[in-house]
Motif scaffolding. Structure first.
Motif: not given
Length: 266
Positions: A206-210, A220-227, A245-248, A262-264
C-alpha cells in the motif's frame, strides 16, 4: 536457542519457477481496487514454496527446519525488507526466484531473545535480473503491548479500512497460511493478539503504491521495516512526506503509533 546450530543454515539456497499470469495481475489489482498494468511488489506473490498441508505447523507456516532454520521462538514475522526494481516482470513468461539465507543472528530485545534470519532473493527472467530483494525475518516470543506515542500525520494522508476479507484475499495471493491473518480465535488465544493482524507485506505494498501515485512512476528502490502491529478491527492511515532523497512513508492506526515505515527513492 543454539545459534551455532541455526547458523548452519547460512548459505542454503532454494530455486522456484513461476509465471506472472494476466489472471494474477487482475486478482492483485482487484484486491487493491487498482488497474496497474505492472503492479509494484506483485513479486511477493511469485516463486512461493508450496508446502503440503500435512507439512504445516500449528501456526499455519511450513514446519521449521526446511529451507528456514528451526528457530525455537513462538512468533515469526517479516521485520524489514529492501527491494530494488531492475526491470518489469514479463507476463506469461517463466521467471525464477532464487533465494539464499545470508545470515542468522541473535539479539535480546524488550520481549526477550530475538533471532533474525536474512534471506536474499533474486527474481530473474532467463539471465535478466528483474528484482533484487533482502528480507529480514524475526522470531521472538510474545511481548506486552507497548505504550508508544501516536504517529504524526504526513503531508499526504489516506485512510484504509482493513477488513477481514482484504486480509484473506492478500493471504490467498501470497499463499500465506499464517493463521493470525484469518483465524480470530487462534490470533487471540494462541498468539495473544487483540485481533487479526494486518500483513506487513500488504502494508508495504500500500505504501509503495502511494509512492507511485504521488511521484507518477514506481520507485527504483523501496525499503521498509515493521515497528508495531496493525489489526483488522481498527482503521489506519497511509502517510507520506517529501525528503531530499525521495519519500518517507508510514502506516499508523488512527490515534496509534507508527506501524510500518518505508523509504522510496527514484
Amino acid at each position: 536457542m543454539n545459534l551455532d546450530h541455526l547458523r548452519q543454515w547460512i548459505g542454503r539456497e532454494e530455486v522456484v519457477e513461476d509465471i506472472l499470469t494476466p489472471t494474477l495481475v487482475s486478482r492483485f489489482n482487484a484486491t487493491f481496487d487498482r488497474q496497474d498494468p505492472d503492479p509494484v511488489l506483485i513479486h511477493f506473490c511469485l516463486g512461493l514454496p508450496a508446502a503440503p498441508t500435512s507439512a504445516l505447523g500449528p501456526d499455519g507456516h511450513p514446519t521449521r527446519g526446511g529451507f528456514l532454520p528451526p528457530v525455537p521462538l513462538q512468533r515469526r514475522m517479516w521485520a524489514a525488507g529492501s527491494v530494488t526494481f531492475l526491470a518489469p516482470i514479463p507476463v506469461n513468461r517463466p521467471v525464477q526466484r532464487r533465494s539464499r539465507i545470508s545470515d542468522v543472528t541473535a539479539k535480546t530485545g524488550r520481549s526477550g531473545p530475538l533471532c533474525f534470519v536474512t534471506v536474499e532473493h533474486q527474481l530473474l527472467s532467463g539471465s535478466a535480473p528483474l528484482v533484487a530483494e533482502r528480507q529480514d525475518i524475526v522470531y521472538r516470543d510474545p511481548m506486552p503491548a507497548l505504550d508508544l506515542p501516536p504517529a504524526p500525520a504526513g503531508q499526504v494522508v489516506r485512510k484504509v479500512s482493513p477488513s477481514a476479507v482484504l486480509l484473506f484475499r492478500y493471504s490467498a495471493l501470497t499463499f500465506n497460511a499464517h493463521r493470525i491473518h484469518y483465524d480470530m480465535p487462534y490470533a487471540q488465544e494462541d498468539e495473544a493478539y487483540p485481533g487479526l493482524v494486518v500483513q506487513g507485506p500488504m502494508q508495504a505494498t500500500l505504501l509503495c503504491q502511494m509512492a507511485q501515485d504521488l511521484n507518477g512512476t514506481a520507485p527504483r528502490q523501496f525499503d521498509f521495516r515493521s515497528l508495531a502491529p496493525l489489526f483488522a478491527s481498527t482503521d489506519f492511515t497511509l502517510n507520506a512526506e517529501e525528503t531530499p532523497e525521495g519519500l518517507r512513508l508510514w502506516t499508523a492506526a488512527i490515534g496509534g503509533p507508527m506501524a510500518t515505515e518505508a523509504r522510496a527513492r527514484w
